[in-house]
Design an enzyme around this catalytic site. Structure first.
Site, PDB file in Angstrom:
ATOM      1  N   GLU A   1       0.887  -1.144   0.000  1.00 12.15           N
ATOM      2  CA  GLU A   1       0.000   0.000   0.000  1.00 12.15           C
ATOM      3  C   GLU A   1       0.927   1.195   0.000  1.00 12.15           C
ATOM      4  O   GLU A   1       1.651   1.427   0.957  1.00 12.15           O
ATOM      5  CB  GLU A   1      -0.873  -0.033   1.250  1.00 12.15           C
ATOM      6  CG  GLU A   1      -2.058   0.879   1.144  1.00 12.15           C
ATOM      7  CD  GLU A   1      -2.508   1.312   2.513  1.00 12.15           C
ATOM      8  OE1 GLU A   1      -2.741   0.462   3.380  1.00 12.15           O
ATOM      9  OE2 GLU A   1      -2.567   2.538   2.708  1.00 12.15           O
TER      10      GLU A   1
ATOM     11  N   CYS B   1      -3.455   7.452   4.693  1.00 10.19           N
ATOM     12  CA  CYS B   1      -3.303   7.047   3.292  1.00 10.19           C
ATOM     13  C   CYS B   1      -4.530   7.446   2.485  1.00 10.19           C
ATOM     14  O   CYS B   1      -4.468   7.541   1.269  1.00 10.19           O
ATOM     15  CB  CYS B   1      -3.033   5.554   3.150  1.00 10.19           C
ATOM     16  SG  CYS B   1      -3.652   4.567   4.489  1.00 10.19           S
TER      17      CYS B   1
END
Lengths: 525, 525
Positions: free
Chosen positions: A257, A294
């Site tokens: 990620e 994120c």
């Protein structure tokens, strides 16, 4: 002071370390008194060997033992909550409440318990049986998993307690966790809780191992070692790509990620109907937790009219009114400054960047803007991720330009579209949604992307460079477990040699299996 | 003679080609009269643009249209069977019957029809709904898929008709198929049938495109182009790795089926009980189709005793008695010769390699042997894949050496263990099966690996270097479809904007969905 030991092969033991490091309190900039080792390859190698043995032992353990470990681990984390919150606050400057104590820690224990349920129930492995051909298959443990946790979630994405960890363990694999060097003490407390939970559950001692910090070369060796089954990484694109290249070269799965700017599209009808409310939501999403998520909304697309300028003004007012919090580290503050500079160099105007506070790792909350034309001239540079509270407003001329801008977006974790509730934006939505949909893992309506619910339906993933593969999610059980499974087929294998999930008898009466084309909880007839 | 056109954007049109090639009849070594183009990048580029448009159109088509195309394509292939069998036989030297007409062609149409059913039914996409949080997700089309078919299955793995093709289309994606240059005429006939089926079904004209041959550089550009969703490749490790490297660098999924030696372990009890039968089965599996199968048994492990030598003698007798068939090409014969040489250079003794026949691309059926000790001294080189009818017998001293040999195996598609039926091998099985299991996609008992049933439970995959990721299968519906899906999540998205599979109402009453943690065919309540 001697440095803390690492957790290898079930024992806390001195690291084979050439170097040490001390974490810093980002709220004050002061060095904390604790010293931690930077492990050399020798530690990694020992952890890999112990993990390989543990992986073999784990294959013979019943799902009940794995579930018990995950549940007891959650209990132990709750029992140690006060110390964990204190330590994480000290190392990250994240607020004790609600963030650490009331949001992230319960999320973490919730994930562990959900993973325990999934391990017990067993349907995650997609057991499939063809009785006519005597062919049977399901996902089985992939082997030792290396988890690199990020800086921004000391518990929920931790290499020794977070979502990747829980998924890897629930799928039957031992984990080698890398604590994040910004919060090693939090990692240590979590690993201590894990060791206690291993004792409670009878799993192999090396089911959970932890090292604090390693050099880049060791990281690359780790993810590509023949003893590893797979790796999971959450962090920067640069670090992620280096690991990805190493793992890809030898065909070792790695789930990453990396970067995401999480585009938000606000259609004119929504602005006209409830612009001030949307601006407040947007600013709050940008600024929350110093923007260190994120899924932080780093990009907003507006179609130029008077209301779009007013929106930017409203967001500016909110940015100006907010006191920038201490960021996770000087490094984060520096990275944010560099990203904002890169955006400005690529043509973005600074709308506002009110002064940061005096102490610790801080950076002004930064709002920038460009026109659609400017964006289309530098689409790569103007998608630079600014990790922290910085957002770029892209004001396009019309829907054609909006479509062009969206078509230039890289892969992202999320994308949002705000539209009015009466249907006046419906035509624009139909036109713009497909371009956004193809580029994001999660498409939202009328909602900011920051929250990532732990739901079976969640996708915390998306096309490259948000992740390395658009078919996998890091959050959401049972799907997240399948990343750590290997598809294992049995052809004409004798009944007693099959794993329980593939025998004629349904092992728990609850497991869903595809038998001769029919999904069922029954046994084979 | 002018070369055949390529199929781009729904039209047969002249290739932008700098070069041409002519296929060869491998049975005679004679050049066939047909001339085909080697496409330059311009053709690839045009195909990608057309595919990107087709992908957008396909997203708006109902599953019924996709299923109709797949079904009609199967019908059209059957209608053109005589010509297809003639052409494939001419280009591959594979027997018309049973192989081409009665096995591979029906397998191919069967796959297309199974894929049609899966597209209609829709459960392959794992629709998951969380009504409380209003989060919903499922797999959706990943985008244009490039399929590189192999040399050894002119229909069943063809880039324009085979398993990867069927899976990619059923998942809703257009395909750019690369016909294999050893059998371009077969690819052309298949593509003609596909074009007719597109006409029958109303799919976008560019749903199926085909080029015949490209250079390596164009191949690498193709799999890493931003317009591509994913690629699938079946072929050699060298070619596969070059494509993998290019795709990995930009995070484009690529599914590879590369090399596999498919270890077979024959335990002493099985040899004592039915050694002659096992030897006959093994030889037959090795020799079938010139050994030109990805699941060809290239490696057999025996524990040394008198019966193991007898087994090798029996296999030798069968090898000596068999007439080597024409191989697929001079290149295959040359590659096989090189591999056999590499195995011999690494220490293997040649047990037998009776003379090959006079015409065409032939190579002696080759049986080799080494001791376990020799194998352990050169485990890498002694796992050289010999594509064709060559097998290496590894005769180990005892179970410890057997375990050591198995632990040195790379990833394989299959692994077999033969044991006696009375239980005398049970202890050895328990000891050796885990090491083999961890290294193969499909574990068989008492059965040769050559057949790959098209079953939902099949795994035609395995750890690297057999494939690029051990979680995916190239054969077996519905799992093979998910390789060509992107996980798409909808968070708070309005009901009428959701894909049909995620709306409250179950779209066909048959689709299995995970709703609030329960697997069901019901609609949301």
């Amino acid at each position: 002071m001697a440095e803390y030991p690492v957790l290898i092969g079930g024992k806390w033991r001195s690291a084979k370390a050439a170097k040490t490091f001390q974490p810093v309190n980002p709220a004050t900039g002061e060095r904390l008194p604790d010293t931690y080792p930077v492990s050399g390859w020798e530690d990694c190698d020992a952890a890999l060997s112990a993990a390989a043995d543990a992986a073999n032992e784990l294959r013979r353990m019943p799902p009940e033992a794995i579930a018990r470990f995950l549940t007891r681990f959650a209990d132990r984390i709750e029992e140690g909550k006060a110390a964990l919150v204190e330590q994480a606050h000290l190392e990250t400057a994240l607020p004790k409440s609600p963030r650490l104590a009331d949001v992230e820690l319960p999320r973490t224990t919730g994930q562990l318990r959900q993973a325990a349920d999934a391990a017990l129930e067993g349907s995650w492995a997609l057991p499939t049986i063809d009785t006519k051909n005597q062919i049977r298959s399901c996902f089985e443990p992939i082997g030792p998993v290396v988890v690199f946790g990020p800086n921004n979630f000391p518990y929920a994405f931790s290499g020794v307690a977070g979502g990747d960890f829980a998924a890897a363990i629930a799928a039957g694999n031992p984990v080698i966790g890398k604590a994040h060097p910004l919060h090693p003490g939090t990692g240590r407390l979590l690993a201590e809780a894990a060791v206690a939970a291993i004792g409670d559950s009878g799993l192999p001692a090396a089911t959970v191992q932890m090292i604090y910090k390693i050099d880049h070369q060791s990281g690359q060796r780790l993810v590509s070692d023949s003893r590893v089954g797979a790796s999971a990484f959450t962090g920067s694109r640069t670090a992620g790509m280096a690991l990805k290249n190493a793992a890809d070269a030898v065909g070792k799965p790695i789930y990453l990620e990396m970067s995401s700017i999480n585009p938000v599209v606000i259609l004119p009808g929504a602005l006209a109907e409830r612009g001030a409310k949307v601006a407040a939501d947007f600013a709050s999403s940008c600024l929350m937790g110093g923007g260190q998520f994120c899924t932080n909304a780093g990009f907003v697309l507006l179609i130029a009219d008077a209301r779009s300028d007013q929106f930017i003004d409203e967001v500016k007012t909110a940015f100006d009114a907010a006191q920038p919090p201490a960021l996770l580290s000087e490094g984060v503050a520096k990275g944010l400054a560099e990203s904002v500079k890169a955006l400005r160099n690529a043509g973005a105007d600074l709308v506002t960047a009110p002064g940061a506070g005096p102490n610790g790792a801080r950076h002004p909350n930064s709002l920038l803007r460009v026109t659609g034309k400017q964006f289309l001239a530098e689409p790569g540079k103007l998608q630079t991720e600014a990790f922290g509270s910085a957002s770029l407003c892209v004001v396009v001329r019309d829907v054609e330009e909006a479509e062009a801008v969206l078509s230039h977006l890289e892969g992202n974790l999320t994308g949002c579209i705000y539209s009015d509730t009466q249907g006046s934006d419906e035509g624009l939505y139909s036109r713009l949604a497909p371009a956004l949909r193809a580029r994001v893992g999660r498409l939202l309506n009328d909602k900011m992307p920051t929250g990532v619910a732990v739901s079976p339906a969640m996708n915390h993933g998306g096309p490259f460079p948000a992740t390395g593969h658009p078919g996998f999610t890091a959050v959401g059980i049972p799907a997240s477990l399948r990343r750590f499974g290997m598809l294992c087929c049995y052809d004409n294998v004798r009944q007693h040699r099959l794993p329980a999930a593939l025998r004629d008898q349904n092992p728990n009466g609850r497991m869903w299996r595809l038998i001769d084309g029919t999904m069922t909880q029954d046994s084979c007839s």
